[in-house]
Write an enzyme that holds these catalytic residues in place. Structure first.
Site, short mmCIF file in Angstrom:
data_model
loop_
_atom_site.label_atom_id
_atom_site.label_comp_id
_atom_site.label_asym_id
_atom_site.label_seq_id
_atom_site.Cartn_x
_atom_site.Cartn_y
_atom_site.Cartn_z
N GLU A 1 40.66 27.63 -17.62
CA GLU A 1 40.58 26.28 -17.06
C GLU A 1 39.16 25.77 -17.18
O GLU A 1 38.21 26.57 -17.16
CB GLU A 1 41.04 26.33 -15.60
CG GLU A 1 41.09 25.01 -14.90
CD GLU A 1 42.05 24.00 -15.51
OE1 GLU A 1 41.72 23.44 -16.58
OE2 GLU A 1 43.11 23.74 -14.93
N ASP A 2 39.01 24.47 -17.31
CA ASP A 2 37.67 23.90 -17.38
C ASP A 2 37.02 23.83 -16.00
O ASP A 2 35.86 24.16 -15.83
CB ASP A 2 37.67 22.52 -18.06
CG ASP A 2 38.65 21.53 -17.44
OD1 ASP A 2 39.38 21.89 -16.50
OD2 ASP A 2 38.69 20.37 -17.93
N ASP B 1 39.03 22.56 -8.81
CA ASP B 1 38.57 21.57 -7.84
C ASP B 1 39.36 21.77 -6.54
O ASP B 1 39.11 22.70 -5.80
CB ASP B 1 38.77 20.18 -8.46
CG ASP B 1 38.05 19.07 -7.73
OD1 ASP B 1 38.06 19.06 -6.50
OD2 ASP B 1 37.49 18.19 -8.40
N ASP C 1 36.41 15.19 -19.17
CA ASP C 1 36.34 13.78 -19.54
C ASP C 1 36.40 12.86 -18.34
O ASP C 1 36.72 13.27 -17.23
CB ASP C 1 37.50 13.44 -20.47
CG ASP C 1 38.83 13.35 -19.72
OD1 ASP C 1 39.47 12.29 -19.78
OD2 ASP C 1 39.22 14.34 -19.07
#
Length: 177
Positions: free
Chosen positions: A97-98, A101, A157
């Protein structure tokens, strides 16, 4: 409104940390074949850099899930946009995963994958925002813990822009324009 980006993590720092993660993962899964599940679109840059540095046989598959749309806050609803092409049953699975959160998306995704009976299931994230956590998620490999800022670059992004930045930057909106 003008968008301003300041560097949070330089390209050199990100790549060095990815190398360290790859070494740790290679040690932890020594003697095994690893299936990397790249969570599109944001994790593609991280996944490719990590896969190149892991010293084990790796297979790749991709999932796309969404909870953001074009907003900077999660909607809280998780939608599978693209499911895996191959089974994960009896595979050693590492979800890439980037960013973690709120934890909602990853919690949903990990439970779904666990129900598909992998031999093992682990999570690796480039970025972690623990102070934003709403649902607890066990992250096995973390690149960087970061403050509660909206970040872009290295795959992340804002409205499909800034993914290709070679660093991780903080996006701020300048409302004076």
């Amino acid at each position: 409104m003008k968008e301003n980006i300041s560097v949070l993590l330089s390209e050199e720092r990100v790549l060095a940390r990815i190398g360290e993660l790859a070494e740790q993962i290679s040690r932890d899964f020594a003697g095994k074949e690893l299936k990397l599940i790249c969570i599109l679109k944001g994790s593609i840059f991280f996944t490719t850099e990590l896969a190149k540095r892991i010293s084990l046989p790796v297979k790749l598959d991709f999932m796309s899930v969404s909870s953001y749309g074009d907003k900077t806050e999660s909607s809280g609803r998780v939608k599978i946009v693209k499911d895996l092409d191959e089974s994960v049953e009896n595979e050693h699975v590492l979800v890439i995963e980037d960013i973690v959160d709120s934890g909602r998306t990853l919690s949903f995704l990990l439970e779904l994958l666990k129900s598909r009976r992998p031999a093992s299931l682990s999570l690796c994230t480039l970025l972690d925002k623990p102070e934003r956590r709403v649902v607890e998620v066990n992250v096995d490999y973390t690149g960087f813990e970061i403050p509660d800022e909206f970040v872009v670059g290295f795959g992340l992004d804002y409205a499909q822009r800034y993914r290709a930045l070679p660093y991780v930057g903080v996006l701020r909106m300048d409302e004076s324009r």
